[in-house]
Design an enzyme around this catalytic site. Structure first.
Site, PDB file in Angstrom:
ATOM      1  N   GLU A  16      25.318  54.534  14.153  1.00 57.05           N
ATOM      2  CA  GLU A  16      26.362  54.794  13.168  1.00 57.05           C
ATOM      3  C   GLU A  16      26.047  56.059  12.378  1.00 57.05           C
ATOM      4  O   GLU A  16      24.971  56.149  11.769  1.00 57.05           O
ATOM      5  CB  GLU A  16      26.468  53.621  12.195  1.00 57.05           C
ATOM      6  CG  GLU A  16      27.455  53.855  11.064  1.00 57.05           C
ATOM      7  CD  GLU A  16      27.357  52.795   9.975  1.00 57.05           C
ATOM      8  OE1 GLU A  16      28.353  52.607   9.261  1.00 57.05           O
ATOM      9  OE2 GLU A  16      26.289  52.165   9.835  1.00 57.05           O
TER      10      GLU A  16
ATOM     11  N   GLU B 199      32.692  45.991   5.149  1.00 58.51           N
ATOM     12  CA  GLU B 199      31.382  46.295   4.560  1.00 58.51           C
ATOM     13  C   GLU B 199      31.602  47.054   3.249  1.00 58.51           C
ATOM     14  O   GLU B 199      31.455  48.271   3.175  1.00 58.51           O
ATOM     15  CB  GLU B 199      30.527  47.136   5.523  1.00 58.51           C
ATOM     16  CG  GLU B 199      29.092  47.276   5.048  1.00 58.51           C
ATOM     17  CD  GLU B 199      28.318  48.330   5.816  1.00 58.51           C
ATOM     18  OE1 GLU B 199      27.097  48.150   5.991  1.00 58.51           O
ATOM     19  OE2 GLU B 199      28.917  49.346   6.227  1.00 58.51           O
TER      20      GLU B 199
END
Length: 256
Positions: A138, A235
């Site tokens: 990521e 998130e």
């Protein structure tokens, strides 16, 4: 239609971790993701998953200040951390492991870190393949994590394409992309063939979608039109109480 997973490391944190599973299910989520098990045994998490009927879709590979996978000289430590994550996934059923790159050591060239990351991913893909797990990298913005080795979308794509393993893919976080580069529609569309997991939060503050500058009505429609059928991790850090901030989620809330 986007499928949302509650991130239990950032949501429902007013509760102990094992109690957050039931809270997420009551709120209408069908799946969850976790950054850090916080010392909770995998067996306890599996019991919480079974009780709540939730699916665990993602956990982070532990280790280091922000990961180990791209740190020269830490290959053995990364291998051990990956083994720990694989054991955890075998118990809990997590299908994705987020492989964090780490913070570039002073005096170390970025290219050297990328080479280590690619070698570690190649080895790790073989270790994970037998379990059907997907490894994710990521891009994380350097404002929030100064010196993070993998921070640009094109960098992630270049590395994943170079590793060329079916179970090594990109975790695309709209918040990190917005802070680091903006141009969300283009970056998402370009990365889409390699994306296996999405995450959302808003900027500034990394709070609920719709609380800041990101046009999440457009983003969710974009995800829907794209044909992406994986999970979208929520998130974010709630601006207030977790449940009180779930108005954005109402259109996708699962019934009892």
């Amino acid at each position: 239609m986007p499928r949302f997973a509650a991130n239990l490391s950032t949501m429902f944190t007013e509760l102990p971790l094992v109690e957050r599973f039931d809270a997420a299910r009551r709120a209408g989520f069908r799946a969850v993701e976790i950054q850090d098990p916080e010392g909770t045994p995998a067996a306890s998490m599996k019991a919480a998953l079974d009780r709540s009927g939730l699916e665990l879709v993602l956990v982070n590979v532990p280790g280091g200040e922000a990961g180990l996978a791209a740190l020269p000289g830490s290959e053995d430590d990364f291998r051990g951390a990956l083994g720990e994550a694989l054991d955890h996934a075998a118990v809990t059923g997590a299908g994705h492991l987020h492989v964090m790159s780490g913070i570039r050591p002073a005096g170390t060239a970025l290219e050297a870190c990328e080479e280590v990351l690619m070698r570690n991913l190649e080895e790790a893909s073989g270790m994970a393949a037998g379990s059907g797990l997907t490894l994710l990298v990521e891009p994380i913005n350097e404002r929030d994590v100064p010196g993070y080795i993998l921070s640009r979308q094109e960098q992630a794509r270049r590395i994943v394409e170079a590793v060329a393993r079916e179970n090594v893919r990109i975790q695309f976080d709209f918040y990190h992309c917005q802070v680091a580069q903006g141009d969300l529609t283009r970056h998402f569309t370009e990365q889409l063939p390699l994306i296996a997991h999405l995450q959302v939060s808003d900027n500034p503050g990394r709070h609920e979608p719709g609380s800041g500058e990101i046009n999440y009505a457009h983003v969710f429609e974009l995800i829907d039109r794209s044909g992406y059928d994986g999970w979208v991790g929520a998130e974010y850090s709630p601006a207030g109480g977790t449940v009180e901030g779930l108005a954005w989620f109402a259109p996708w809330r699962a019934g009892d």
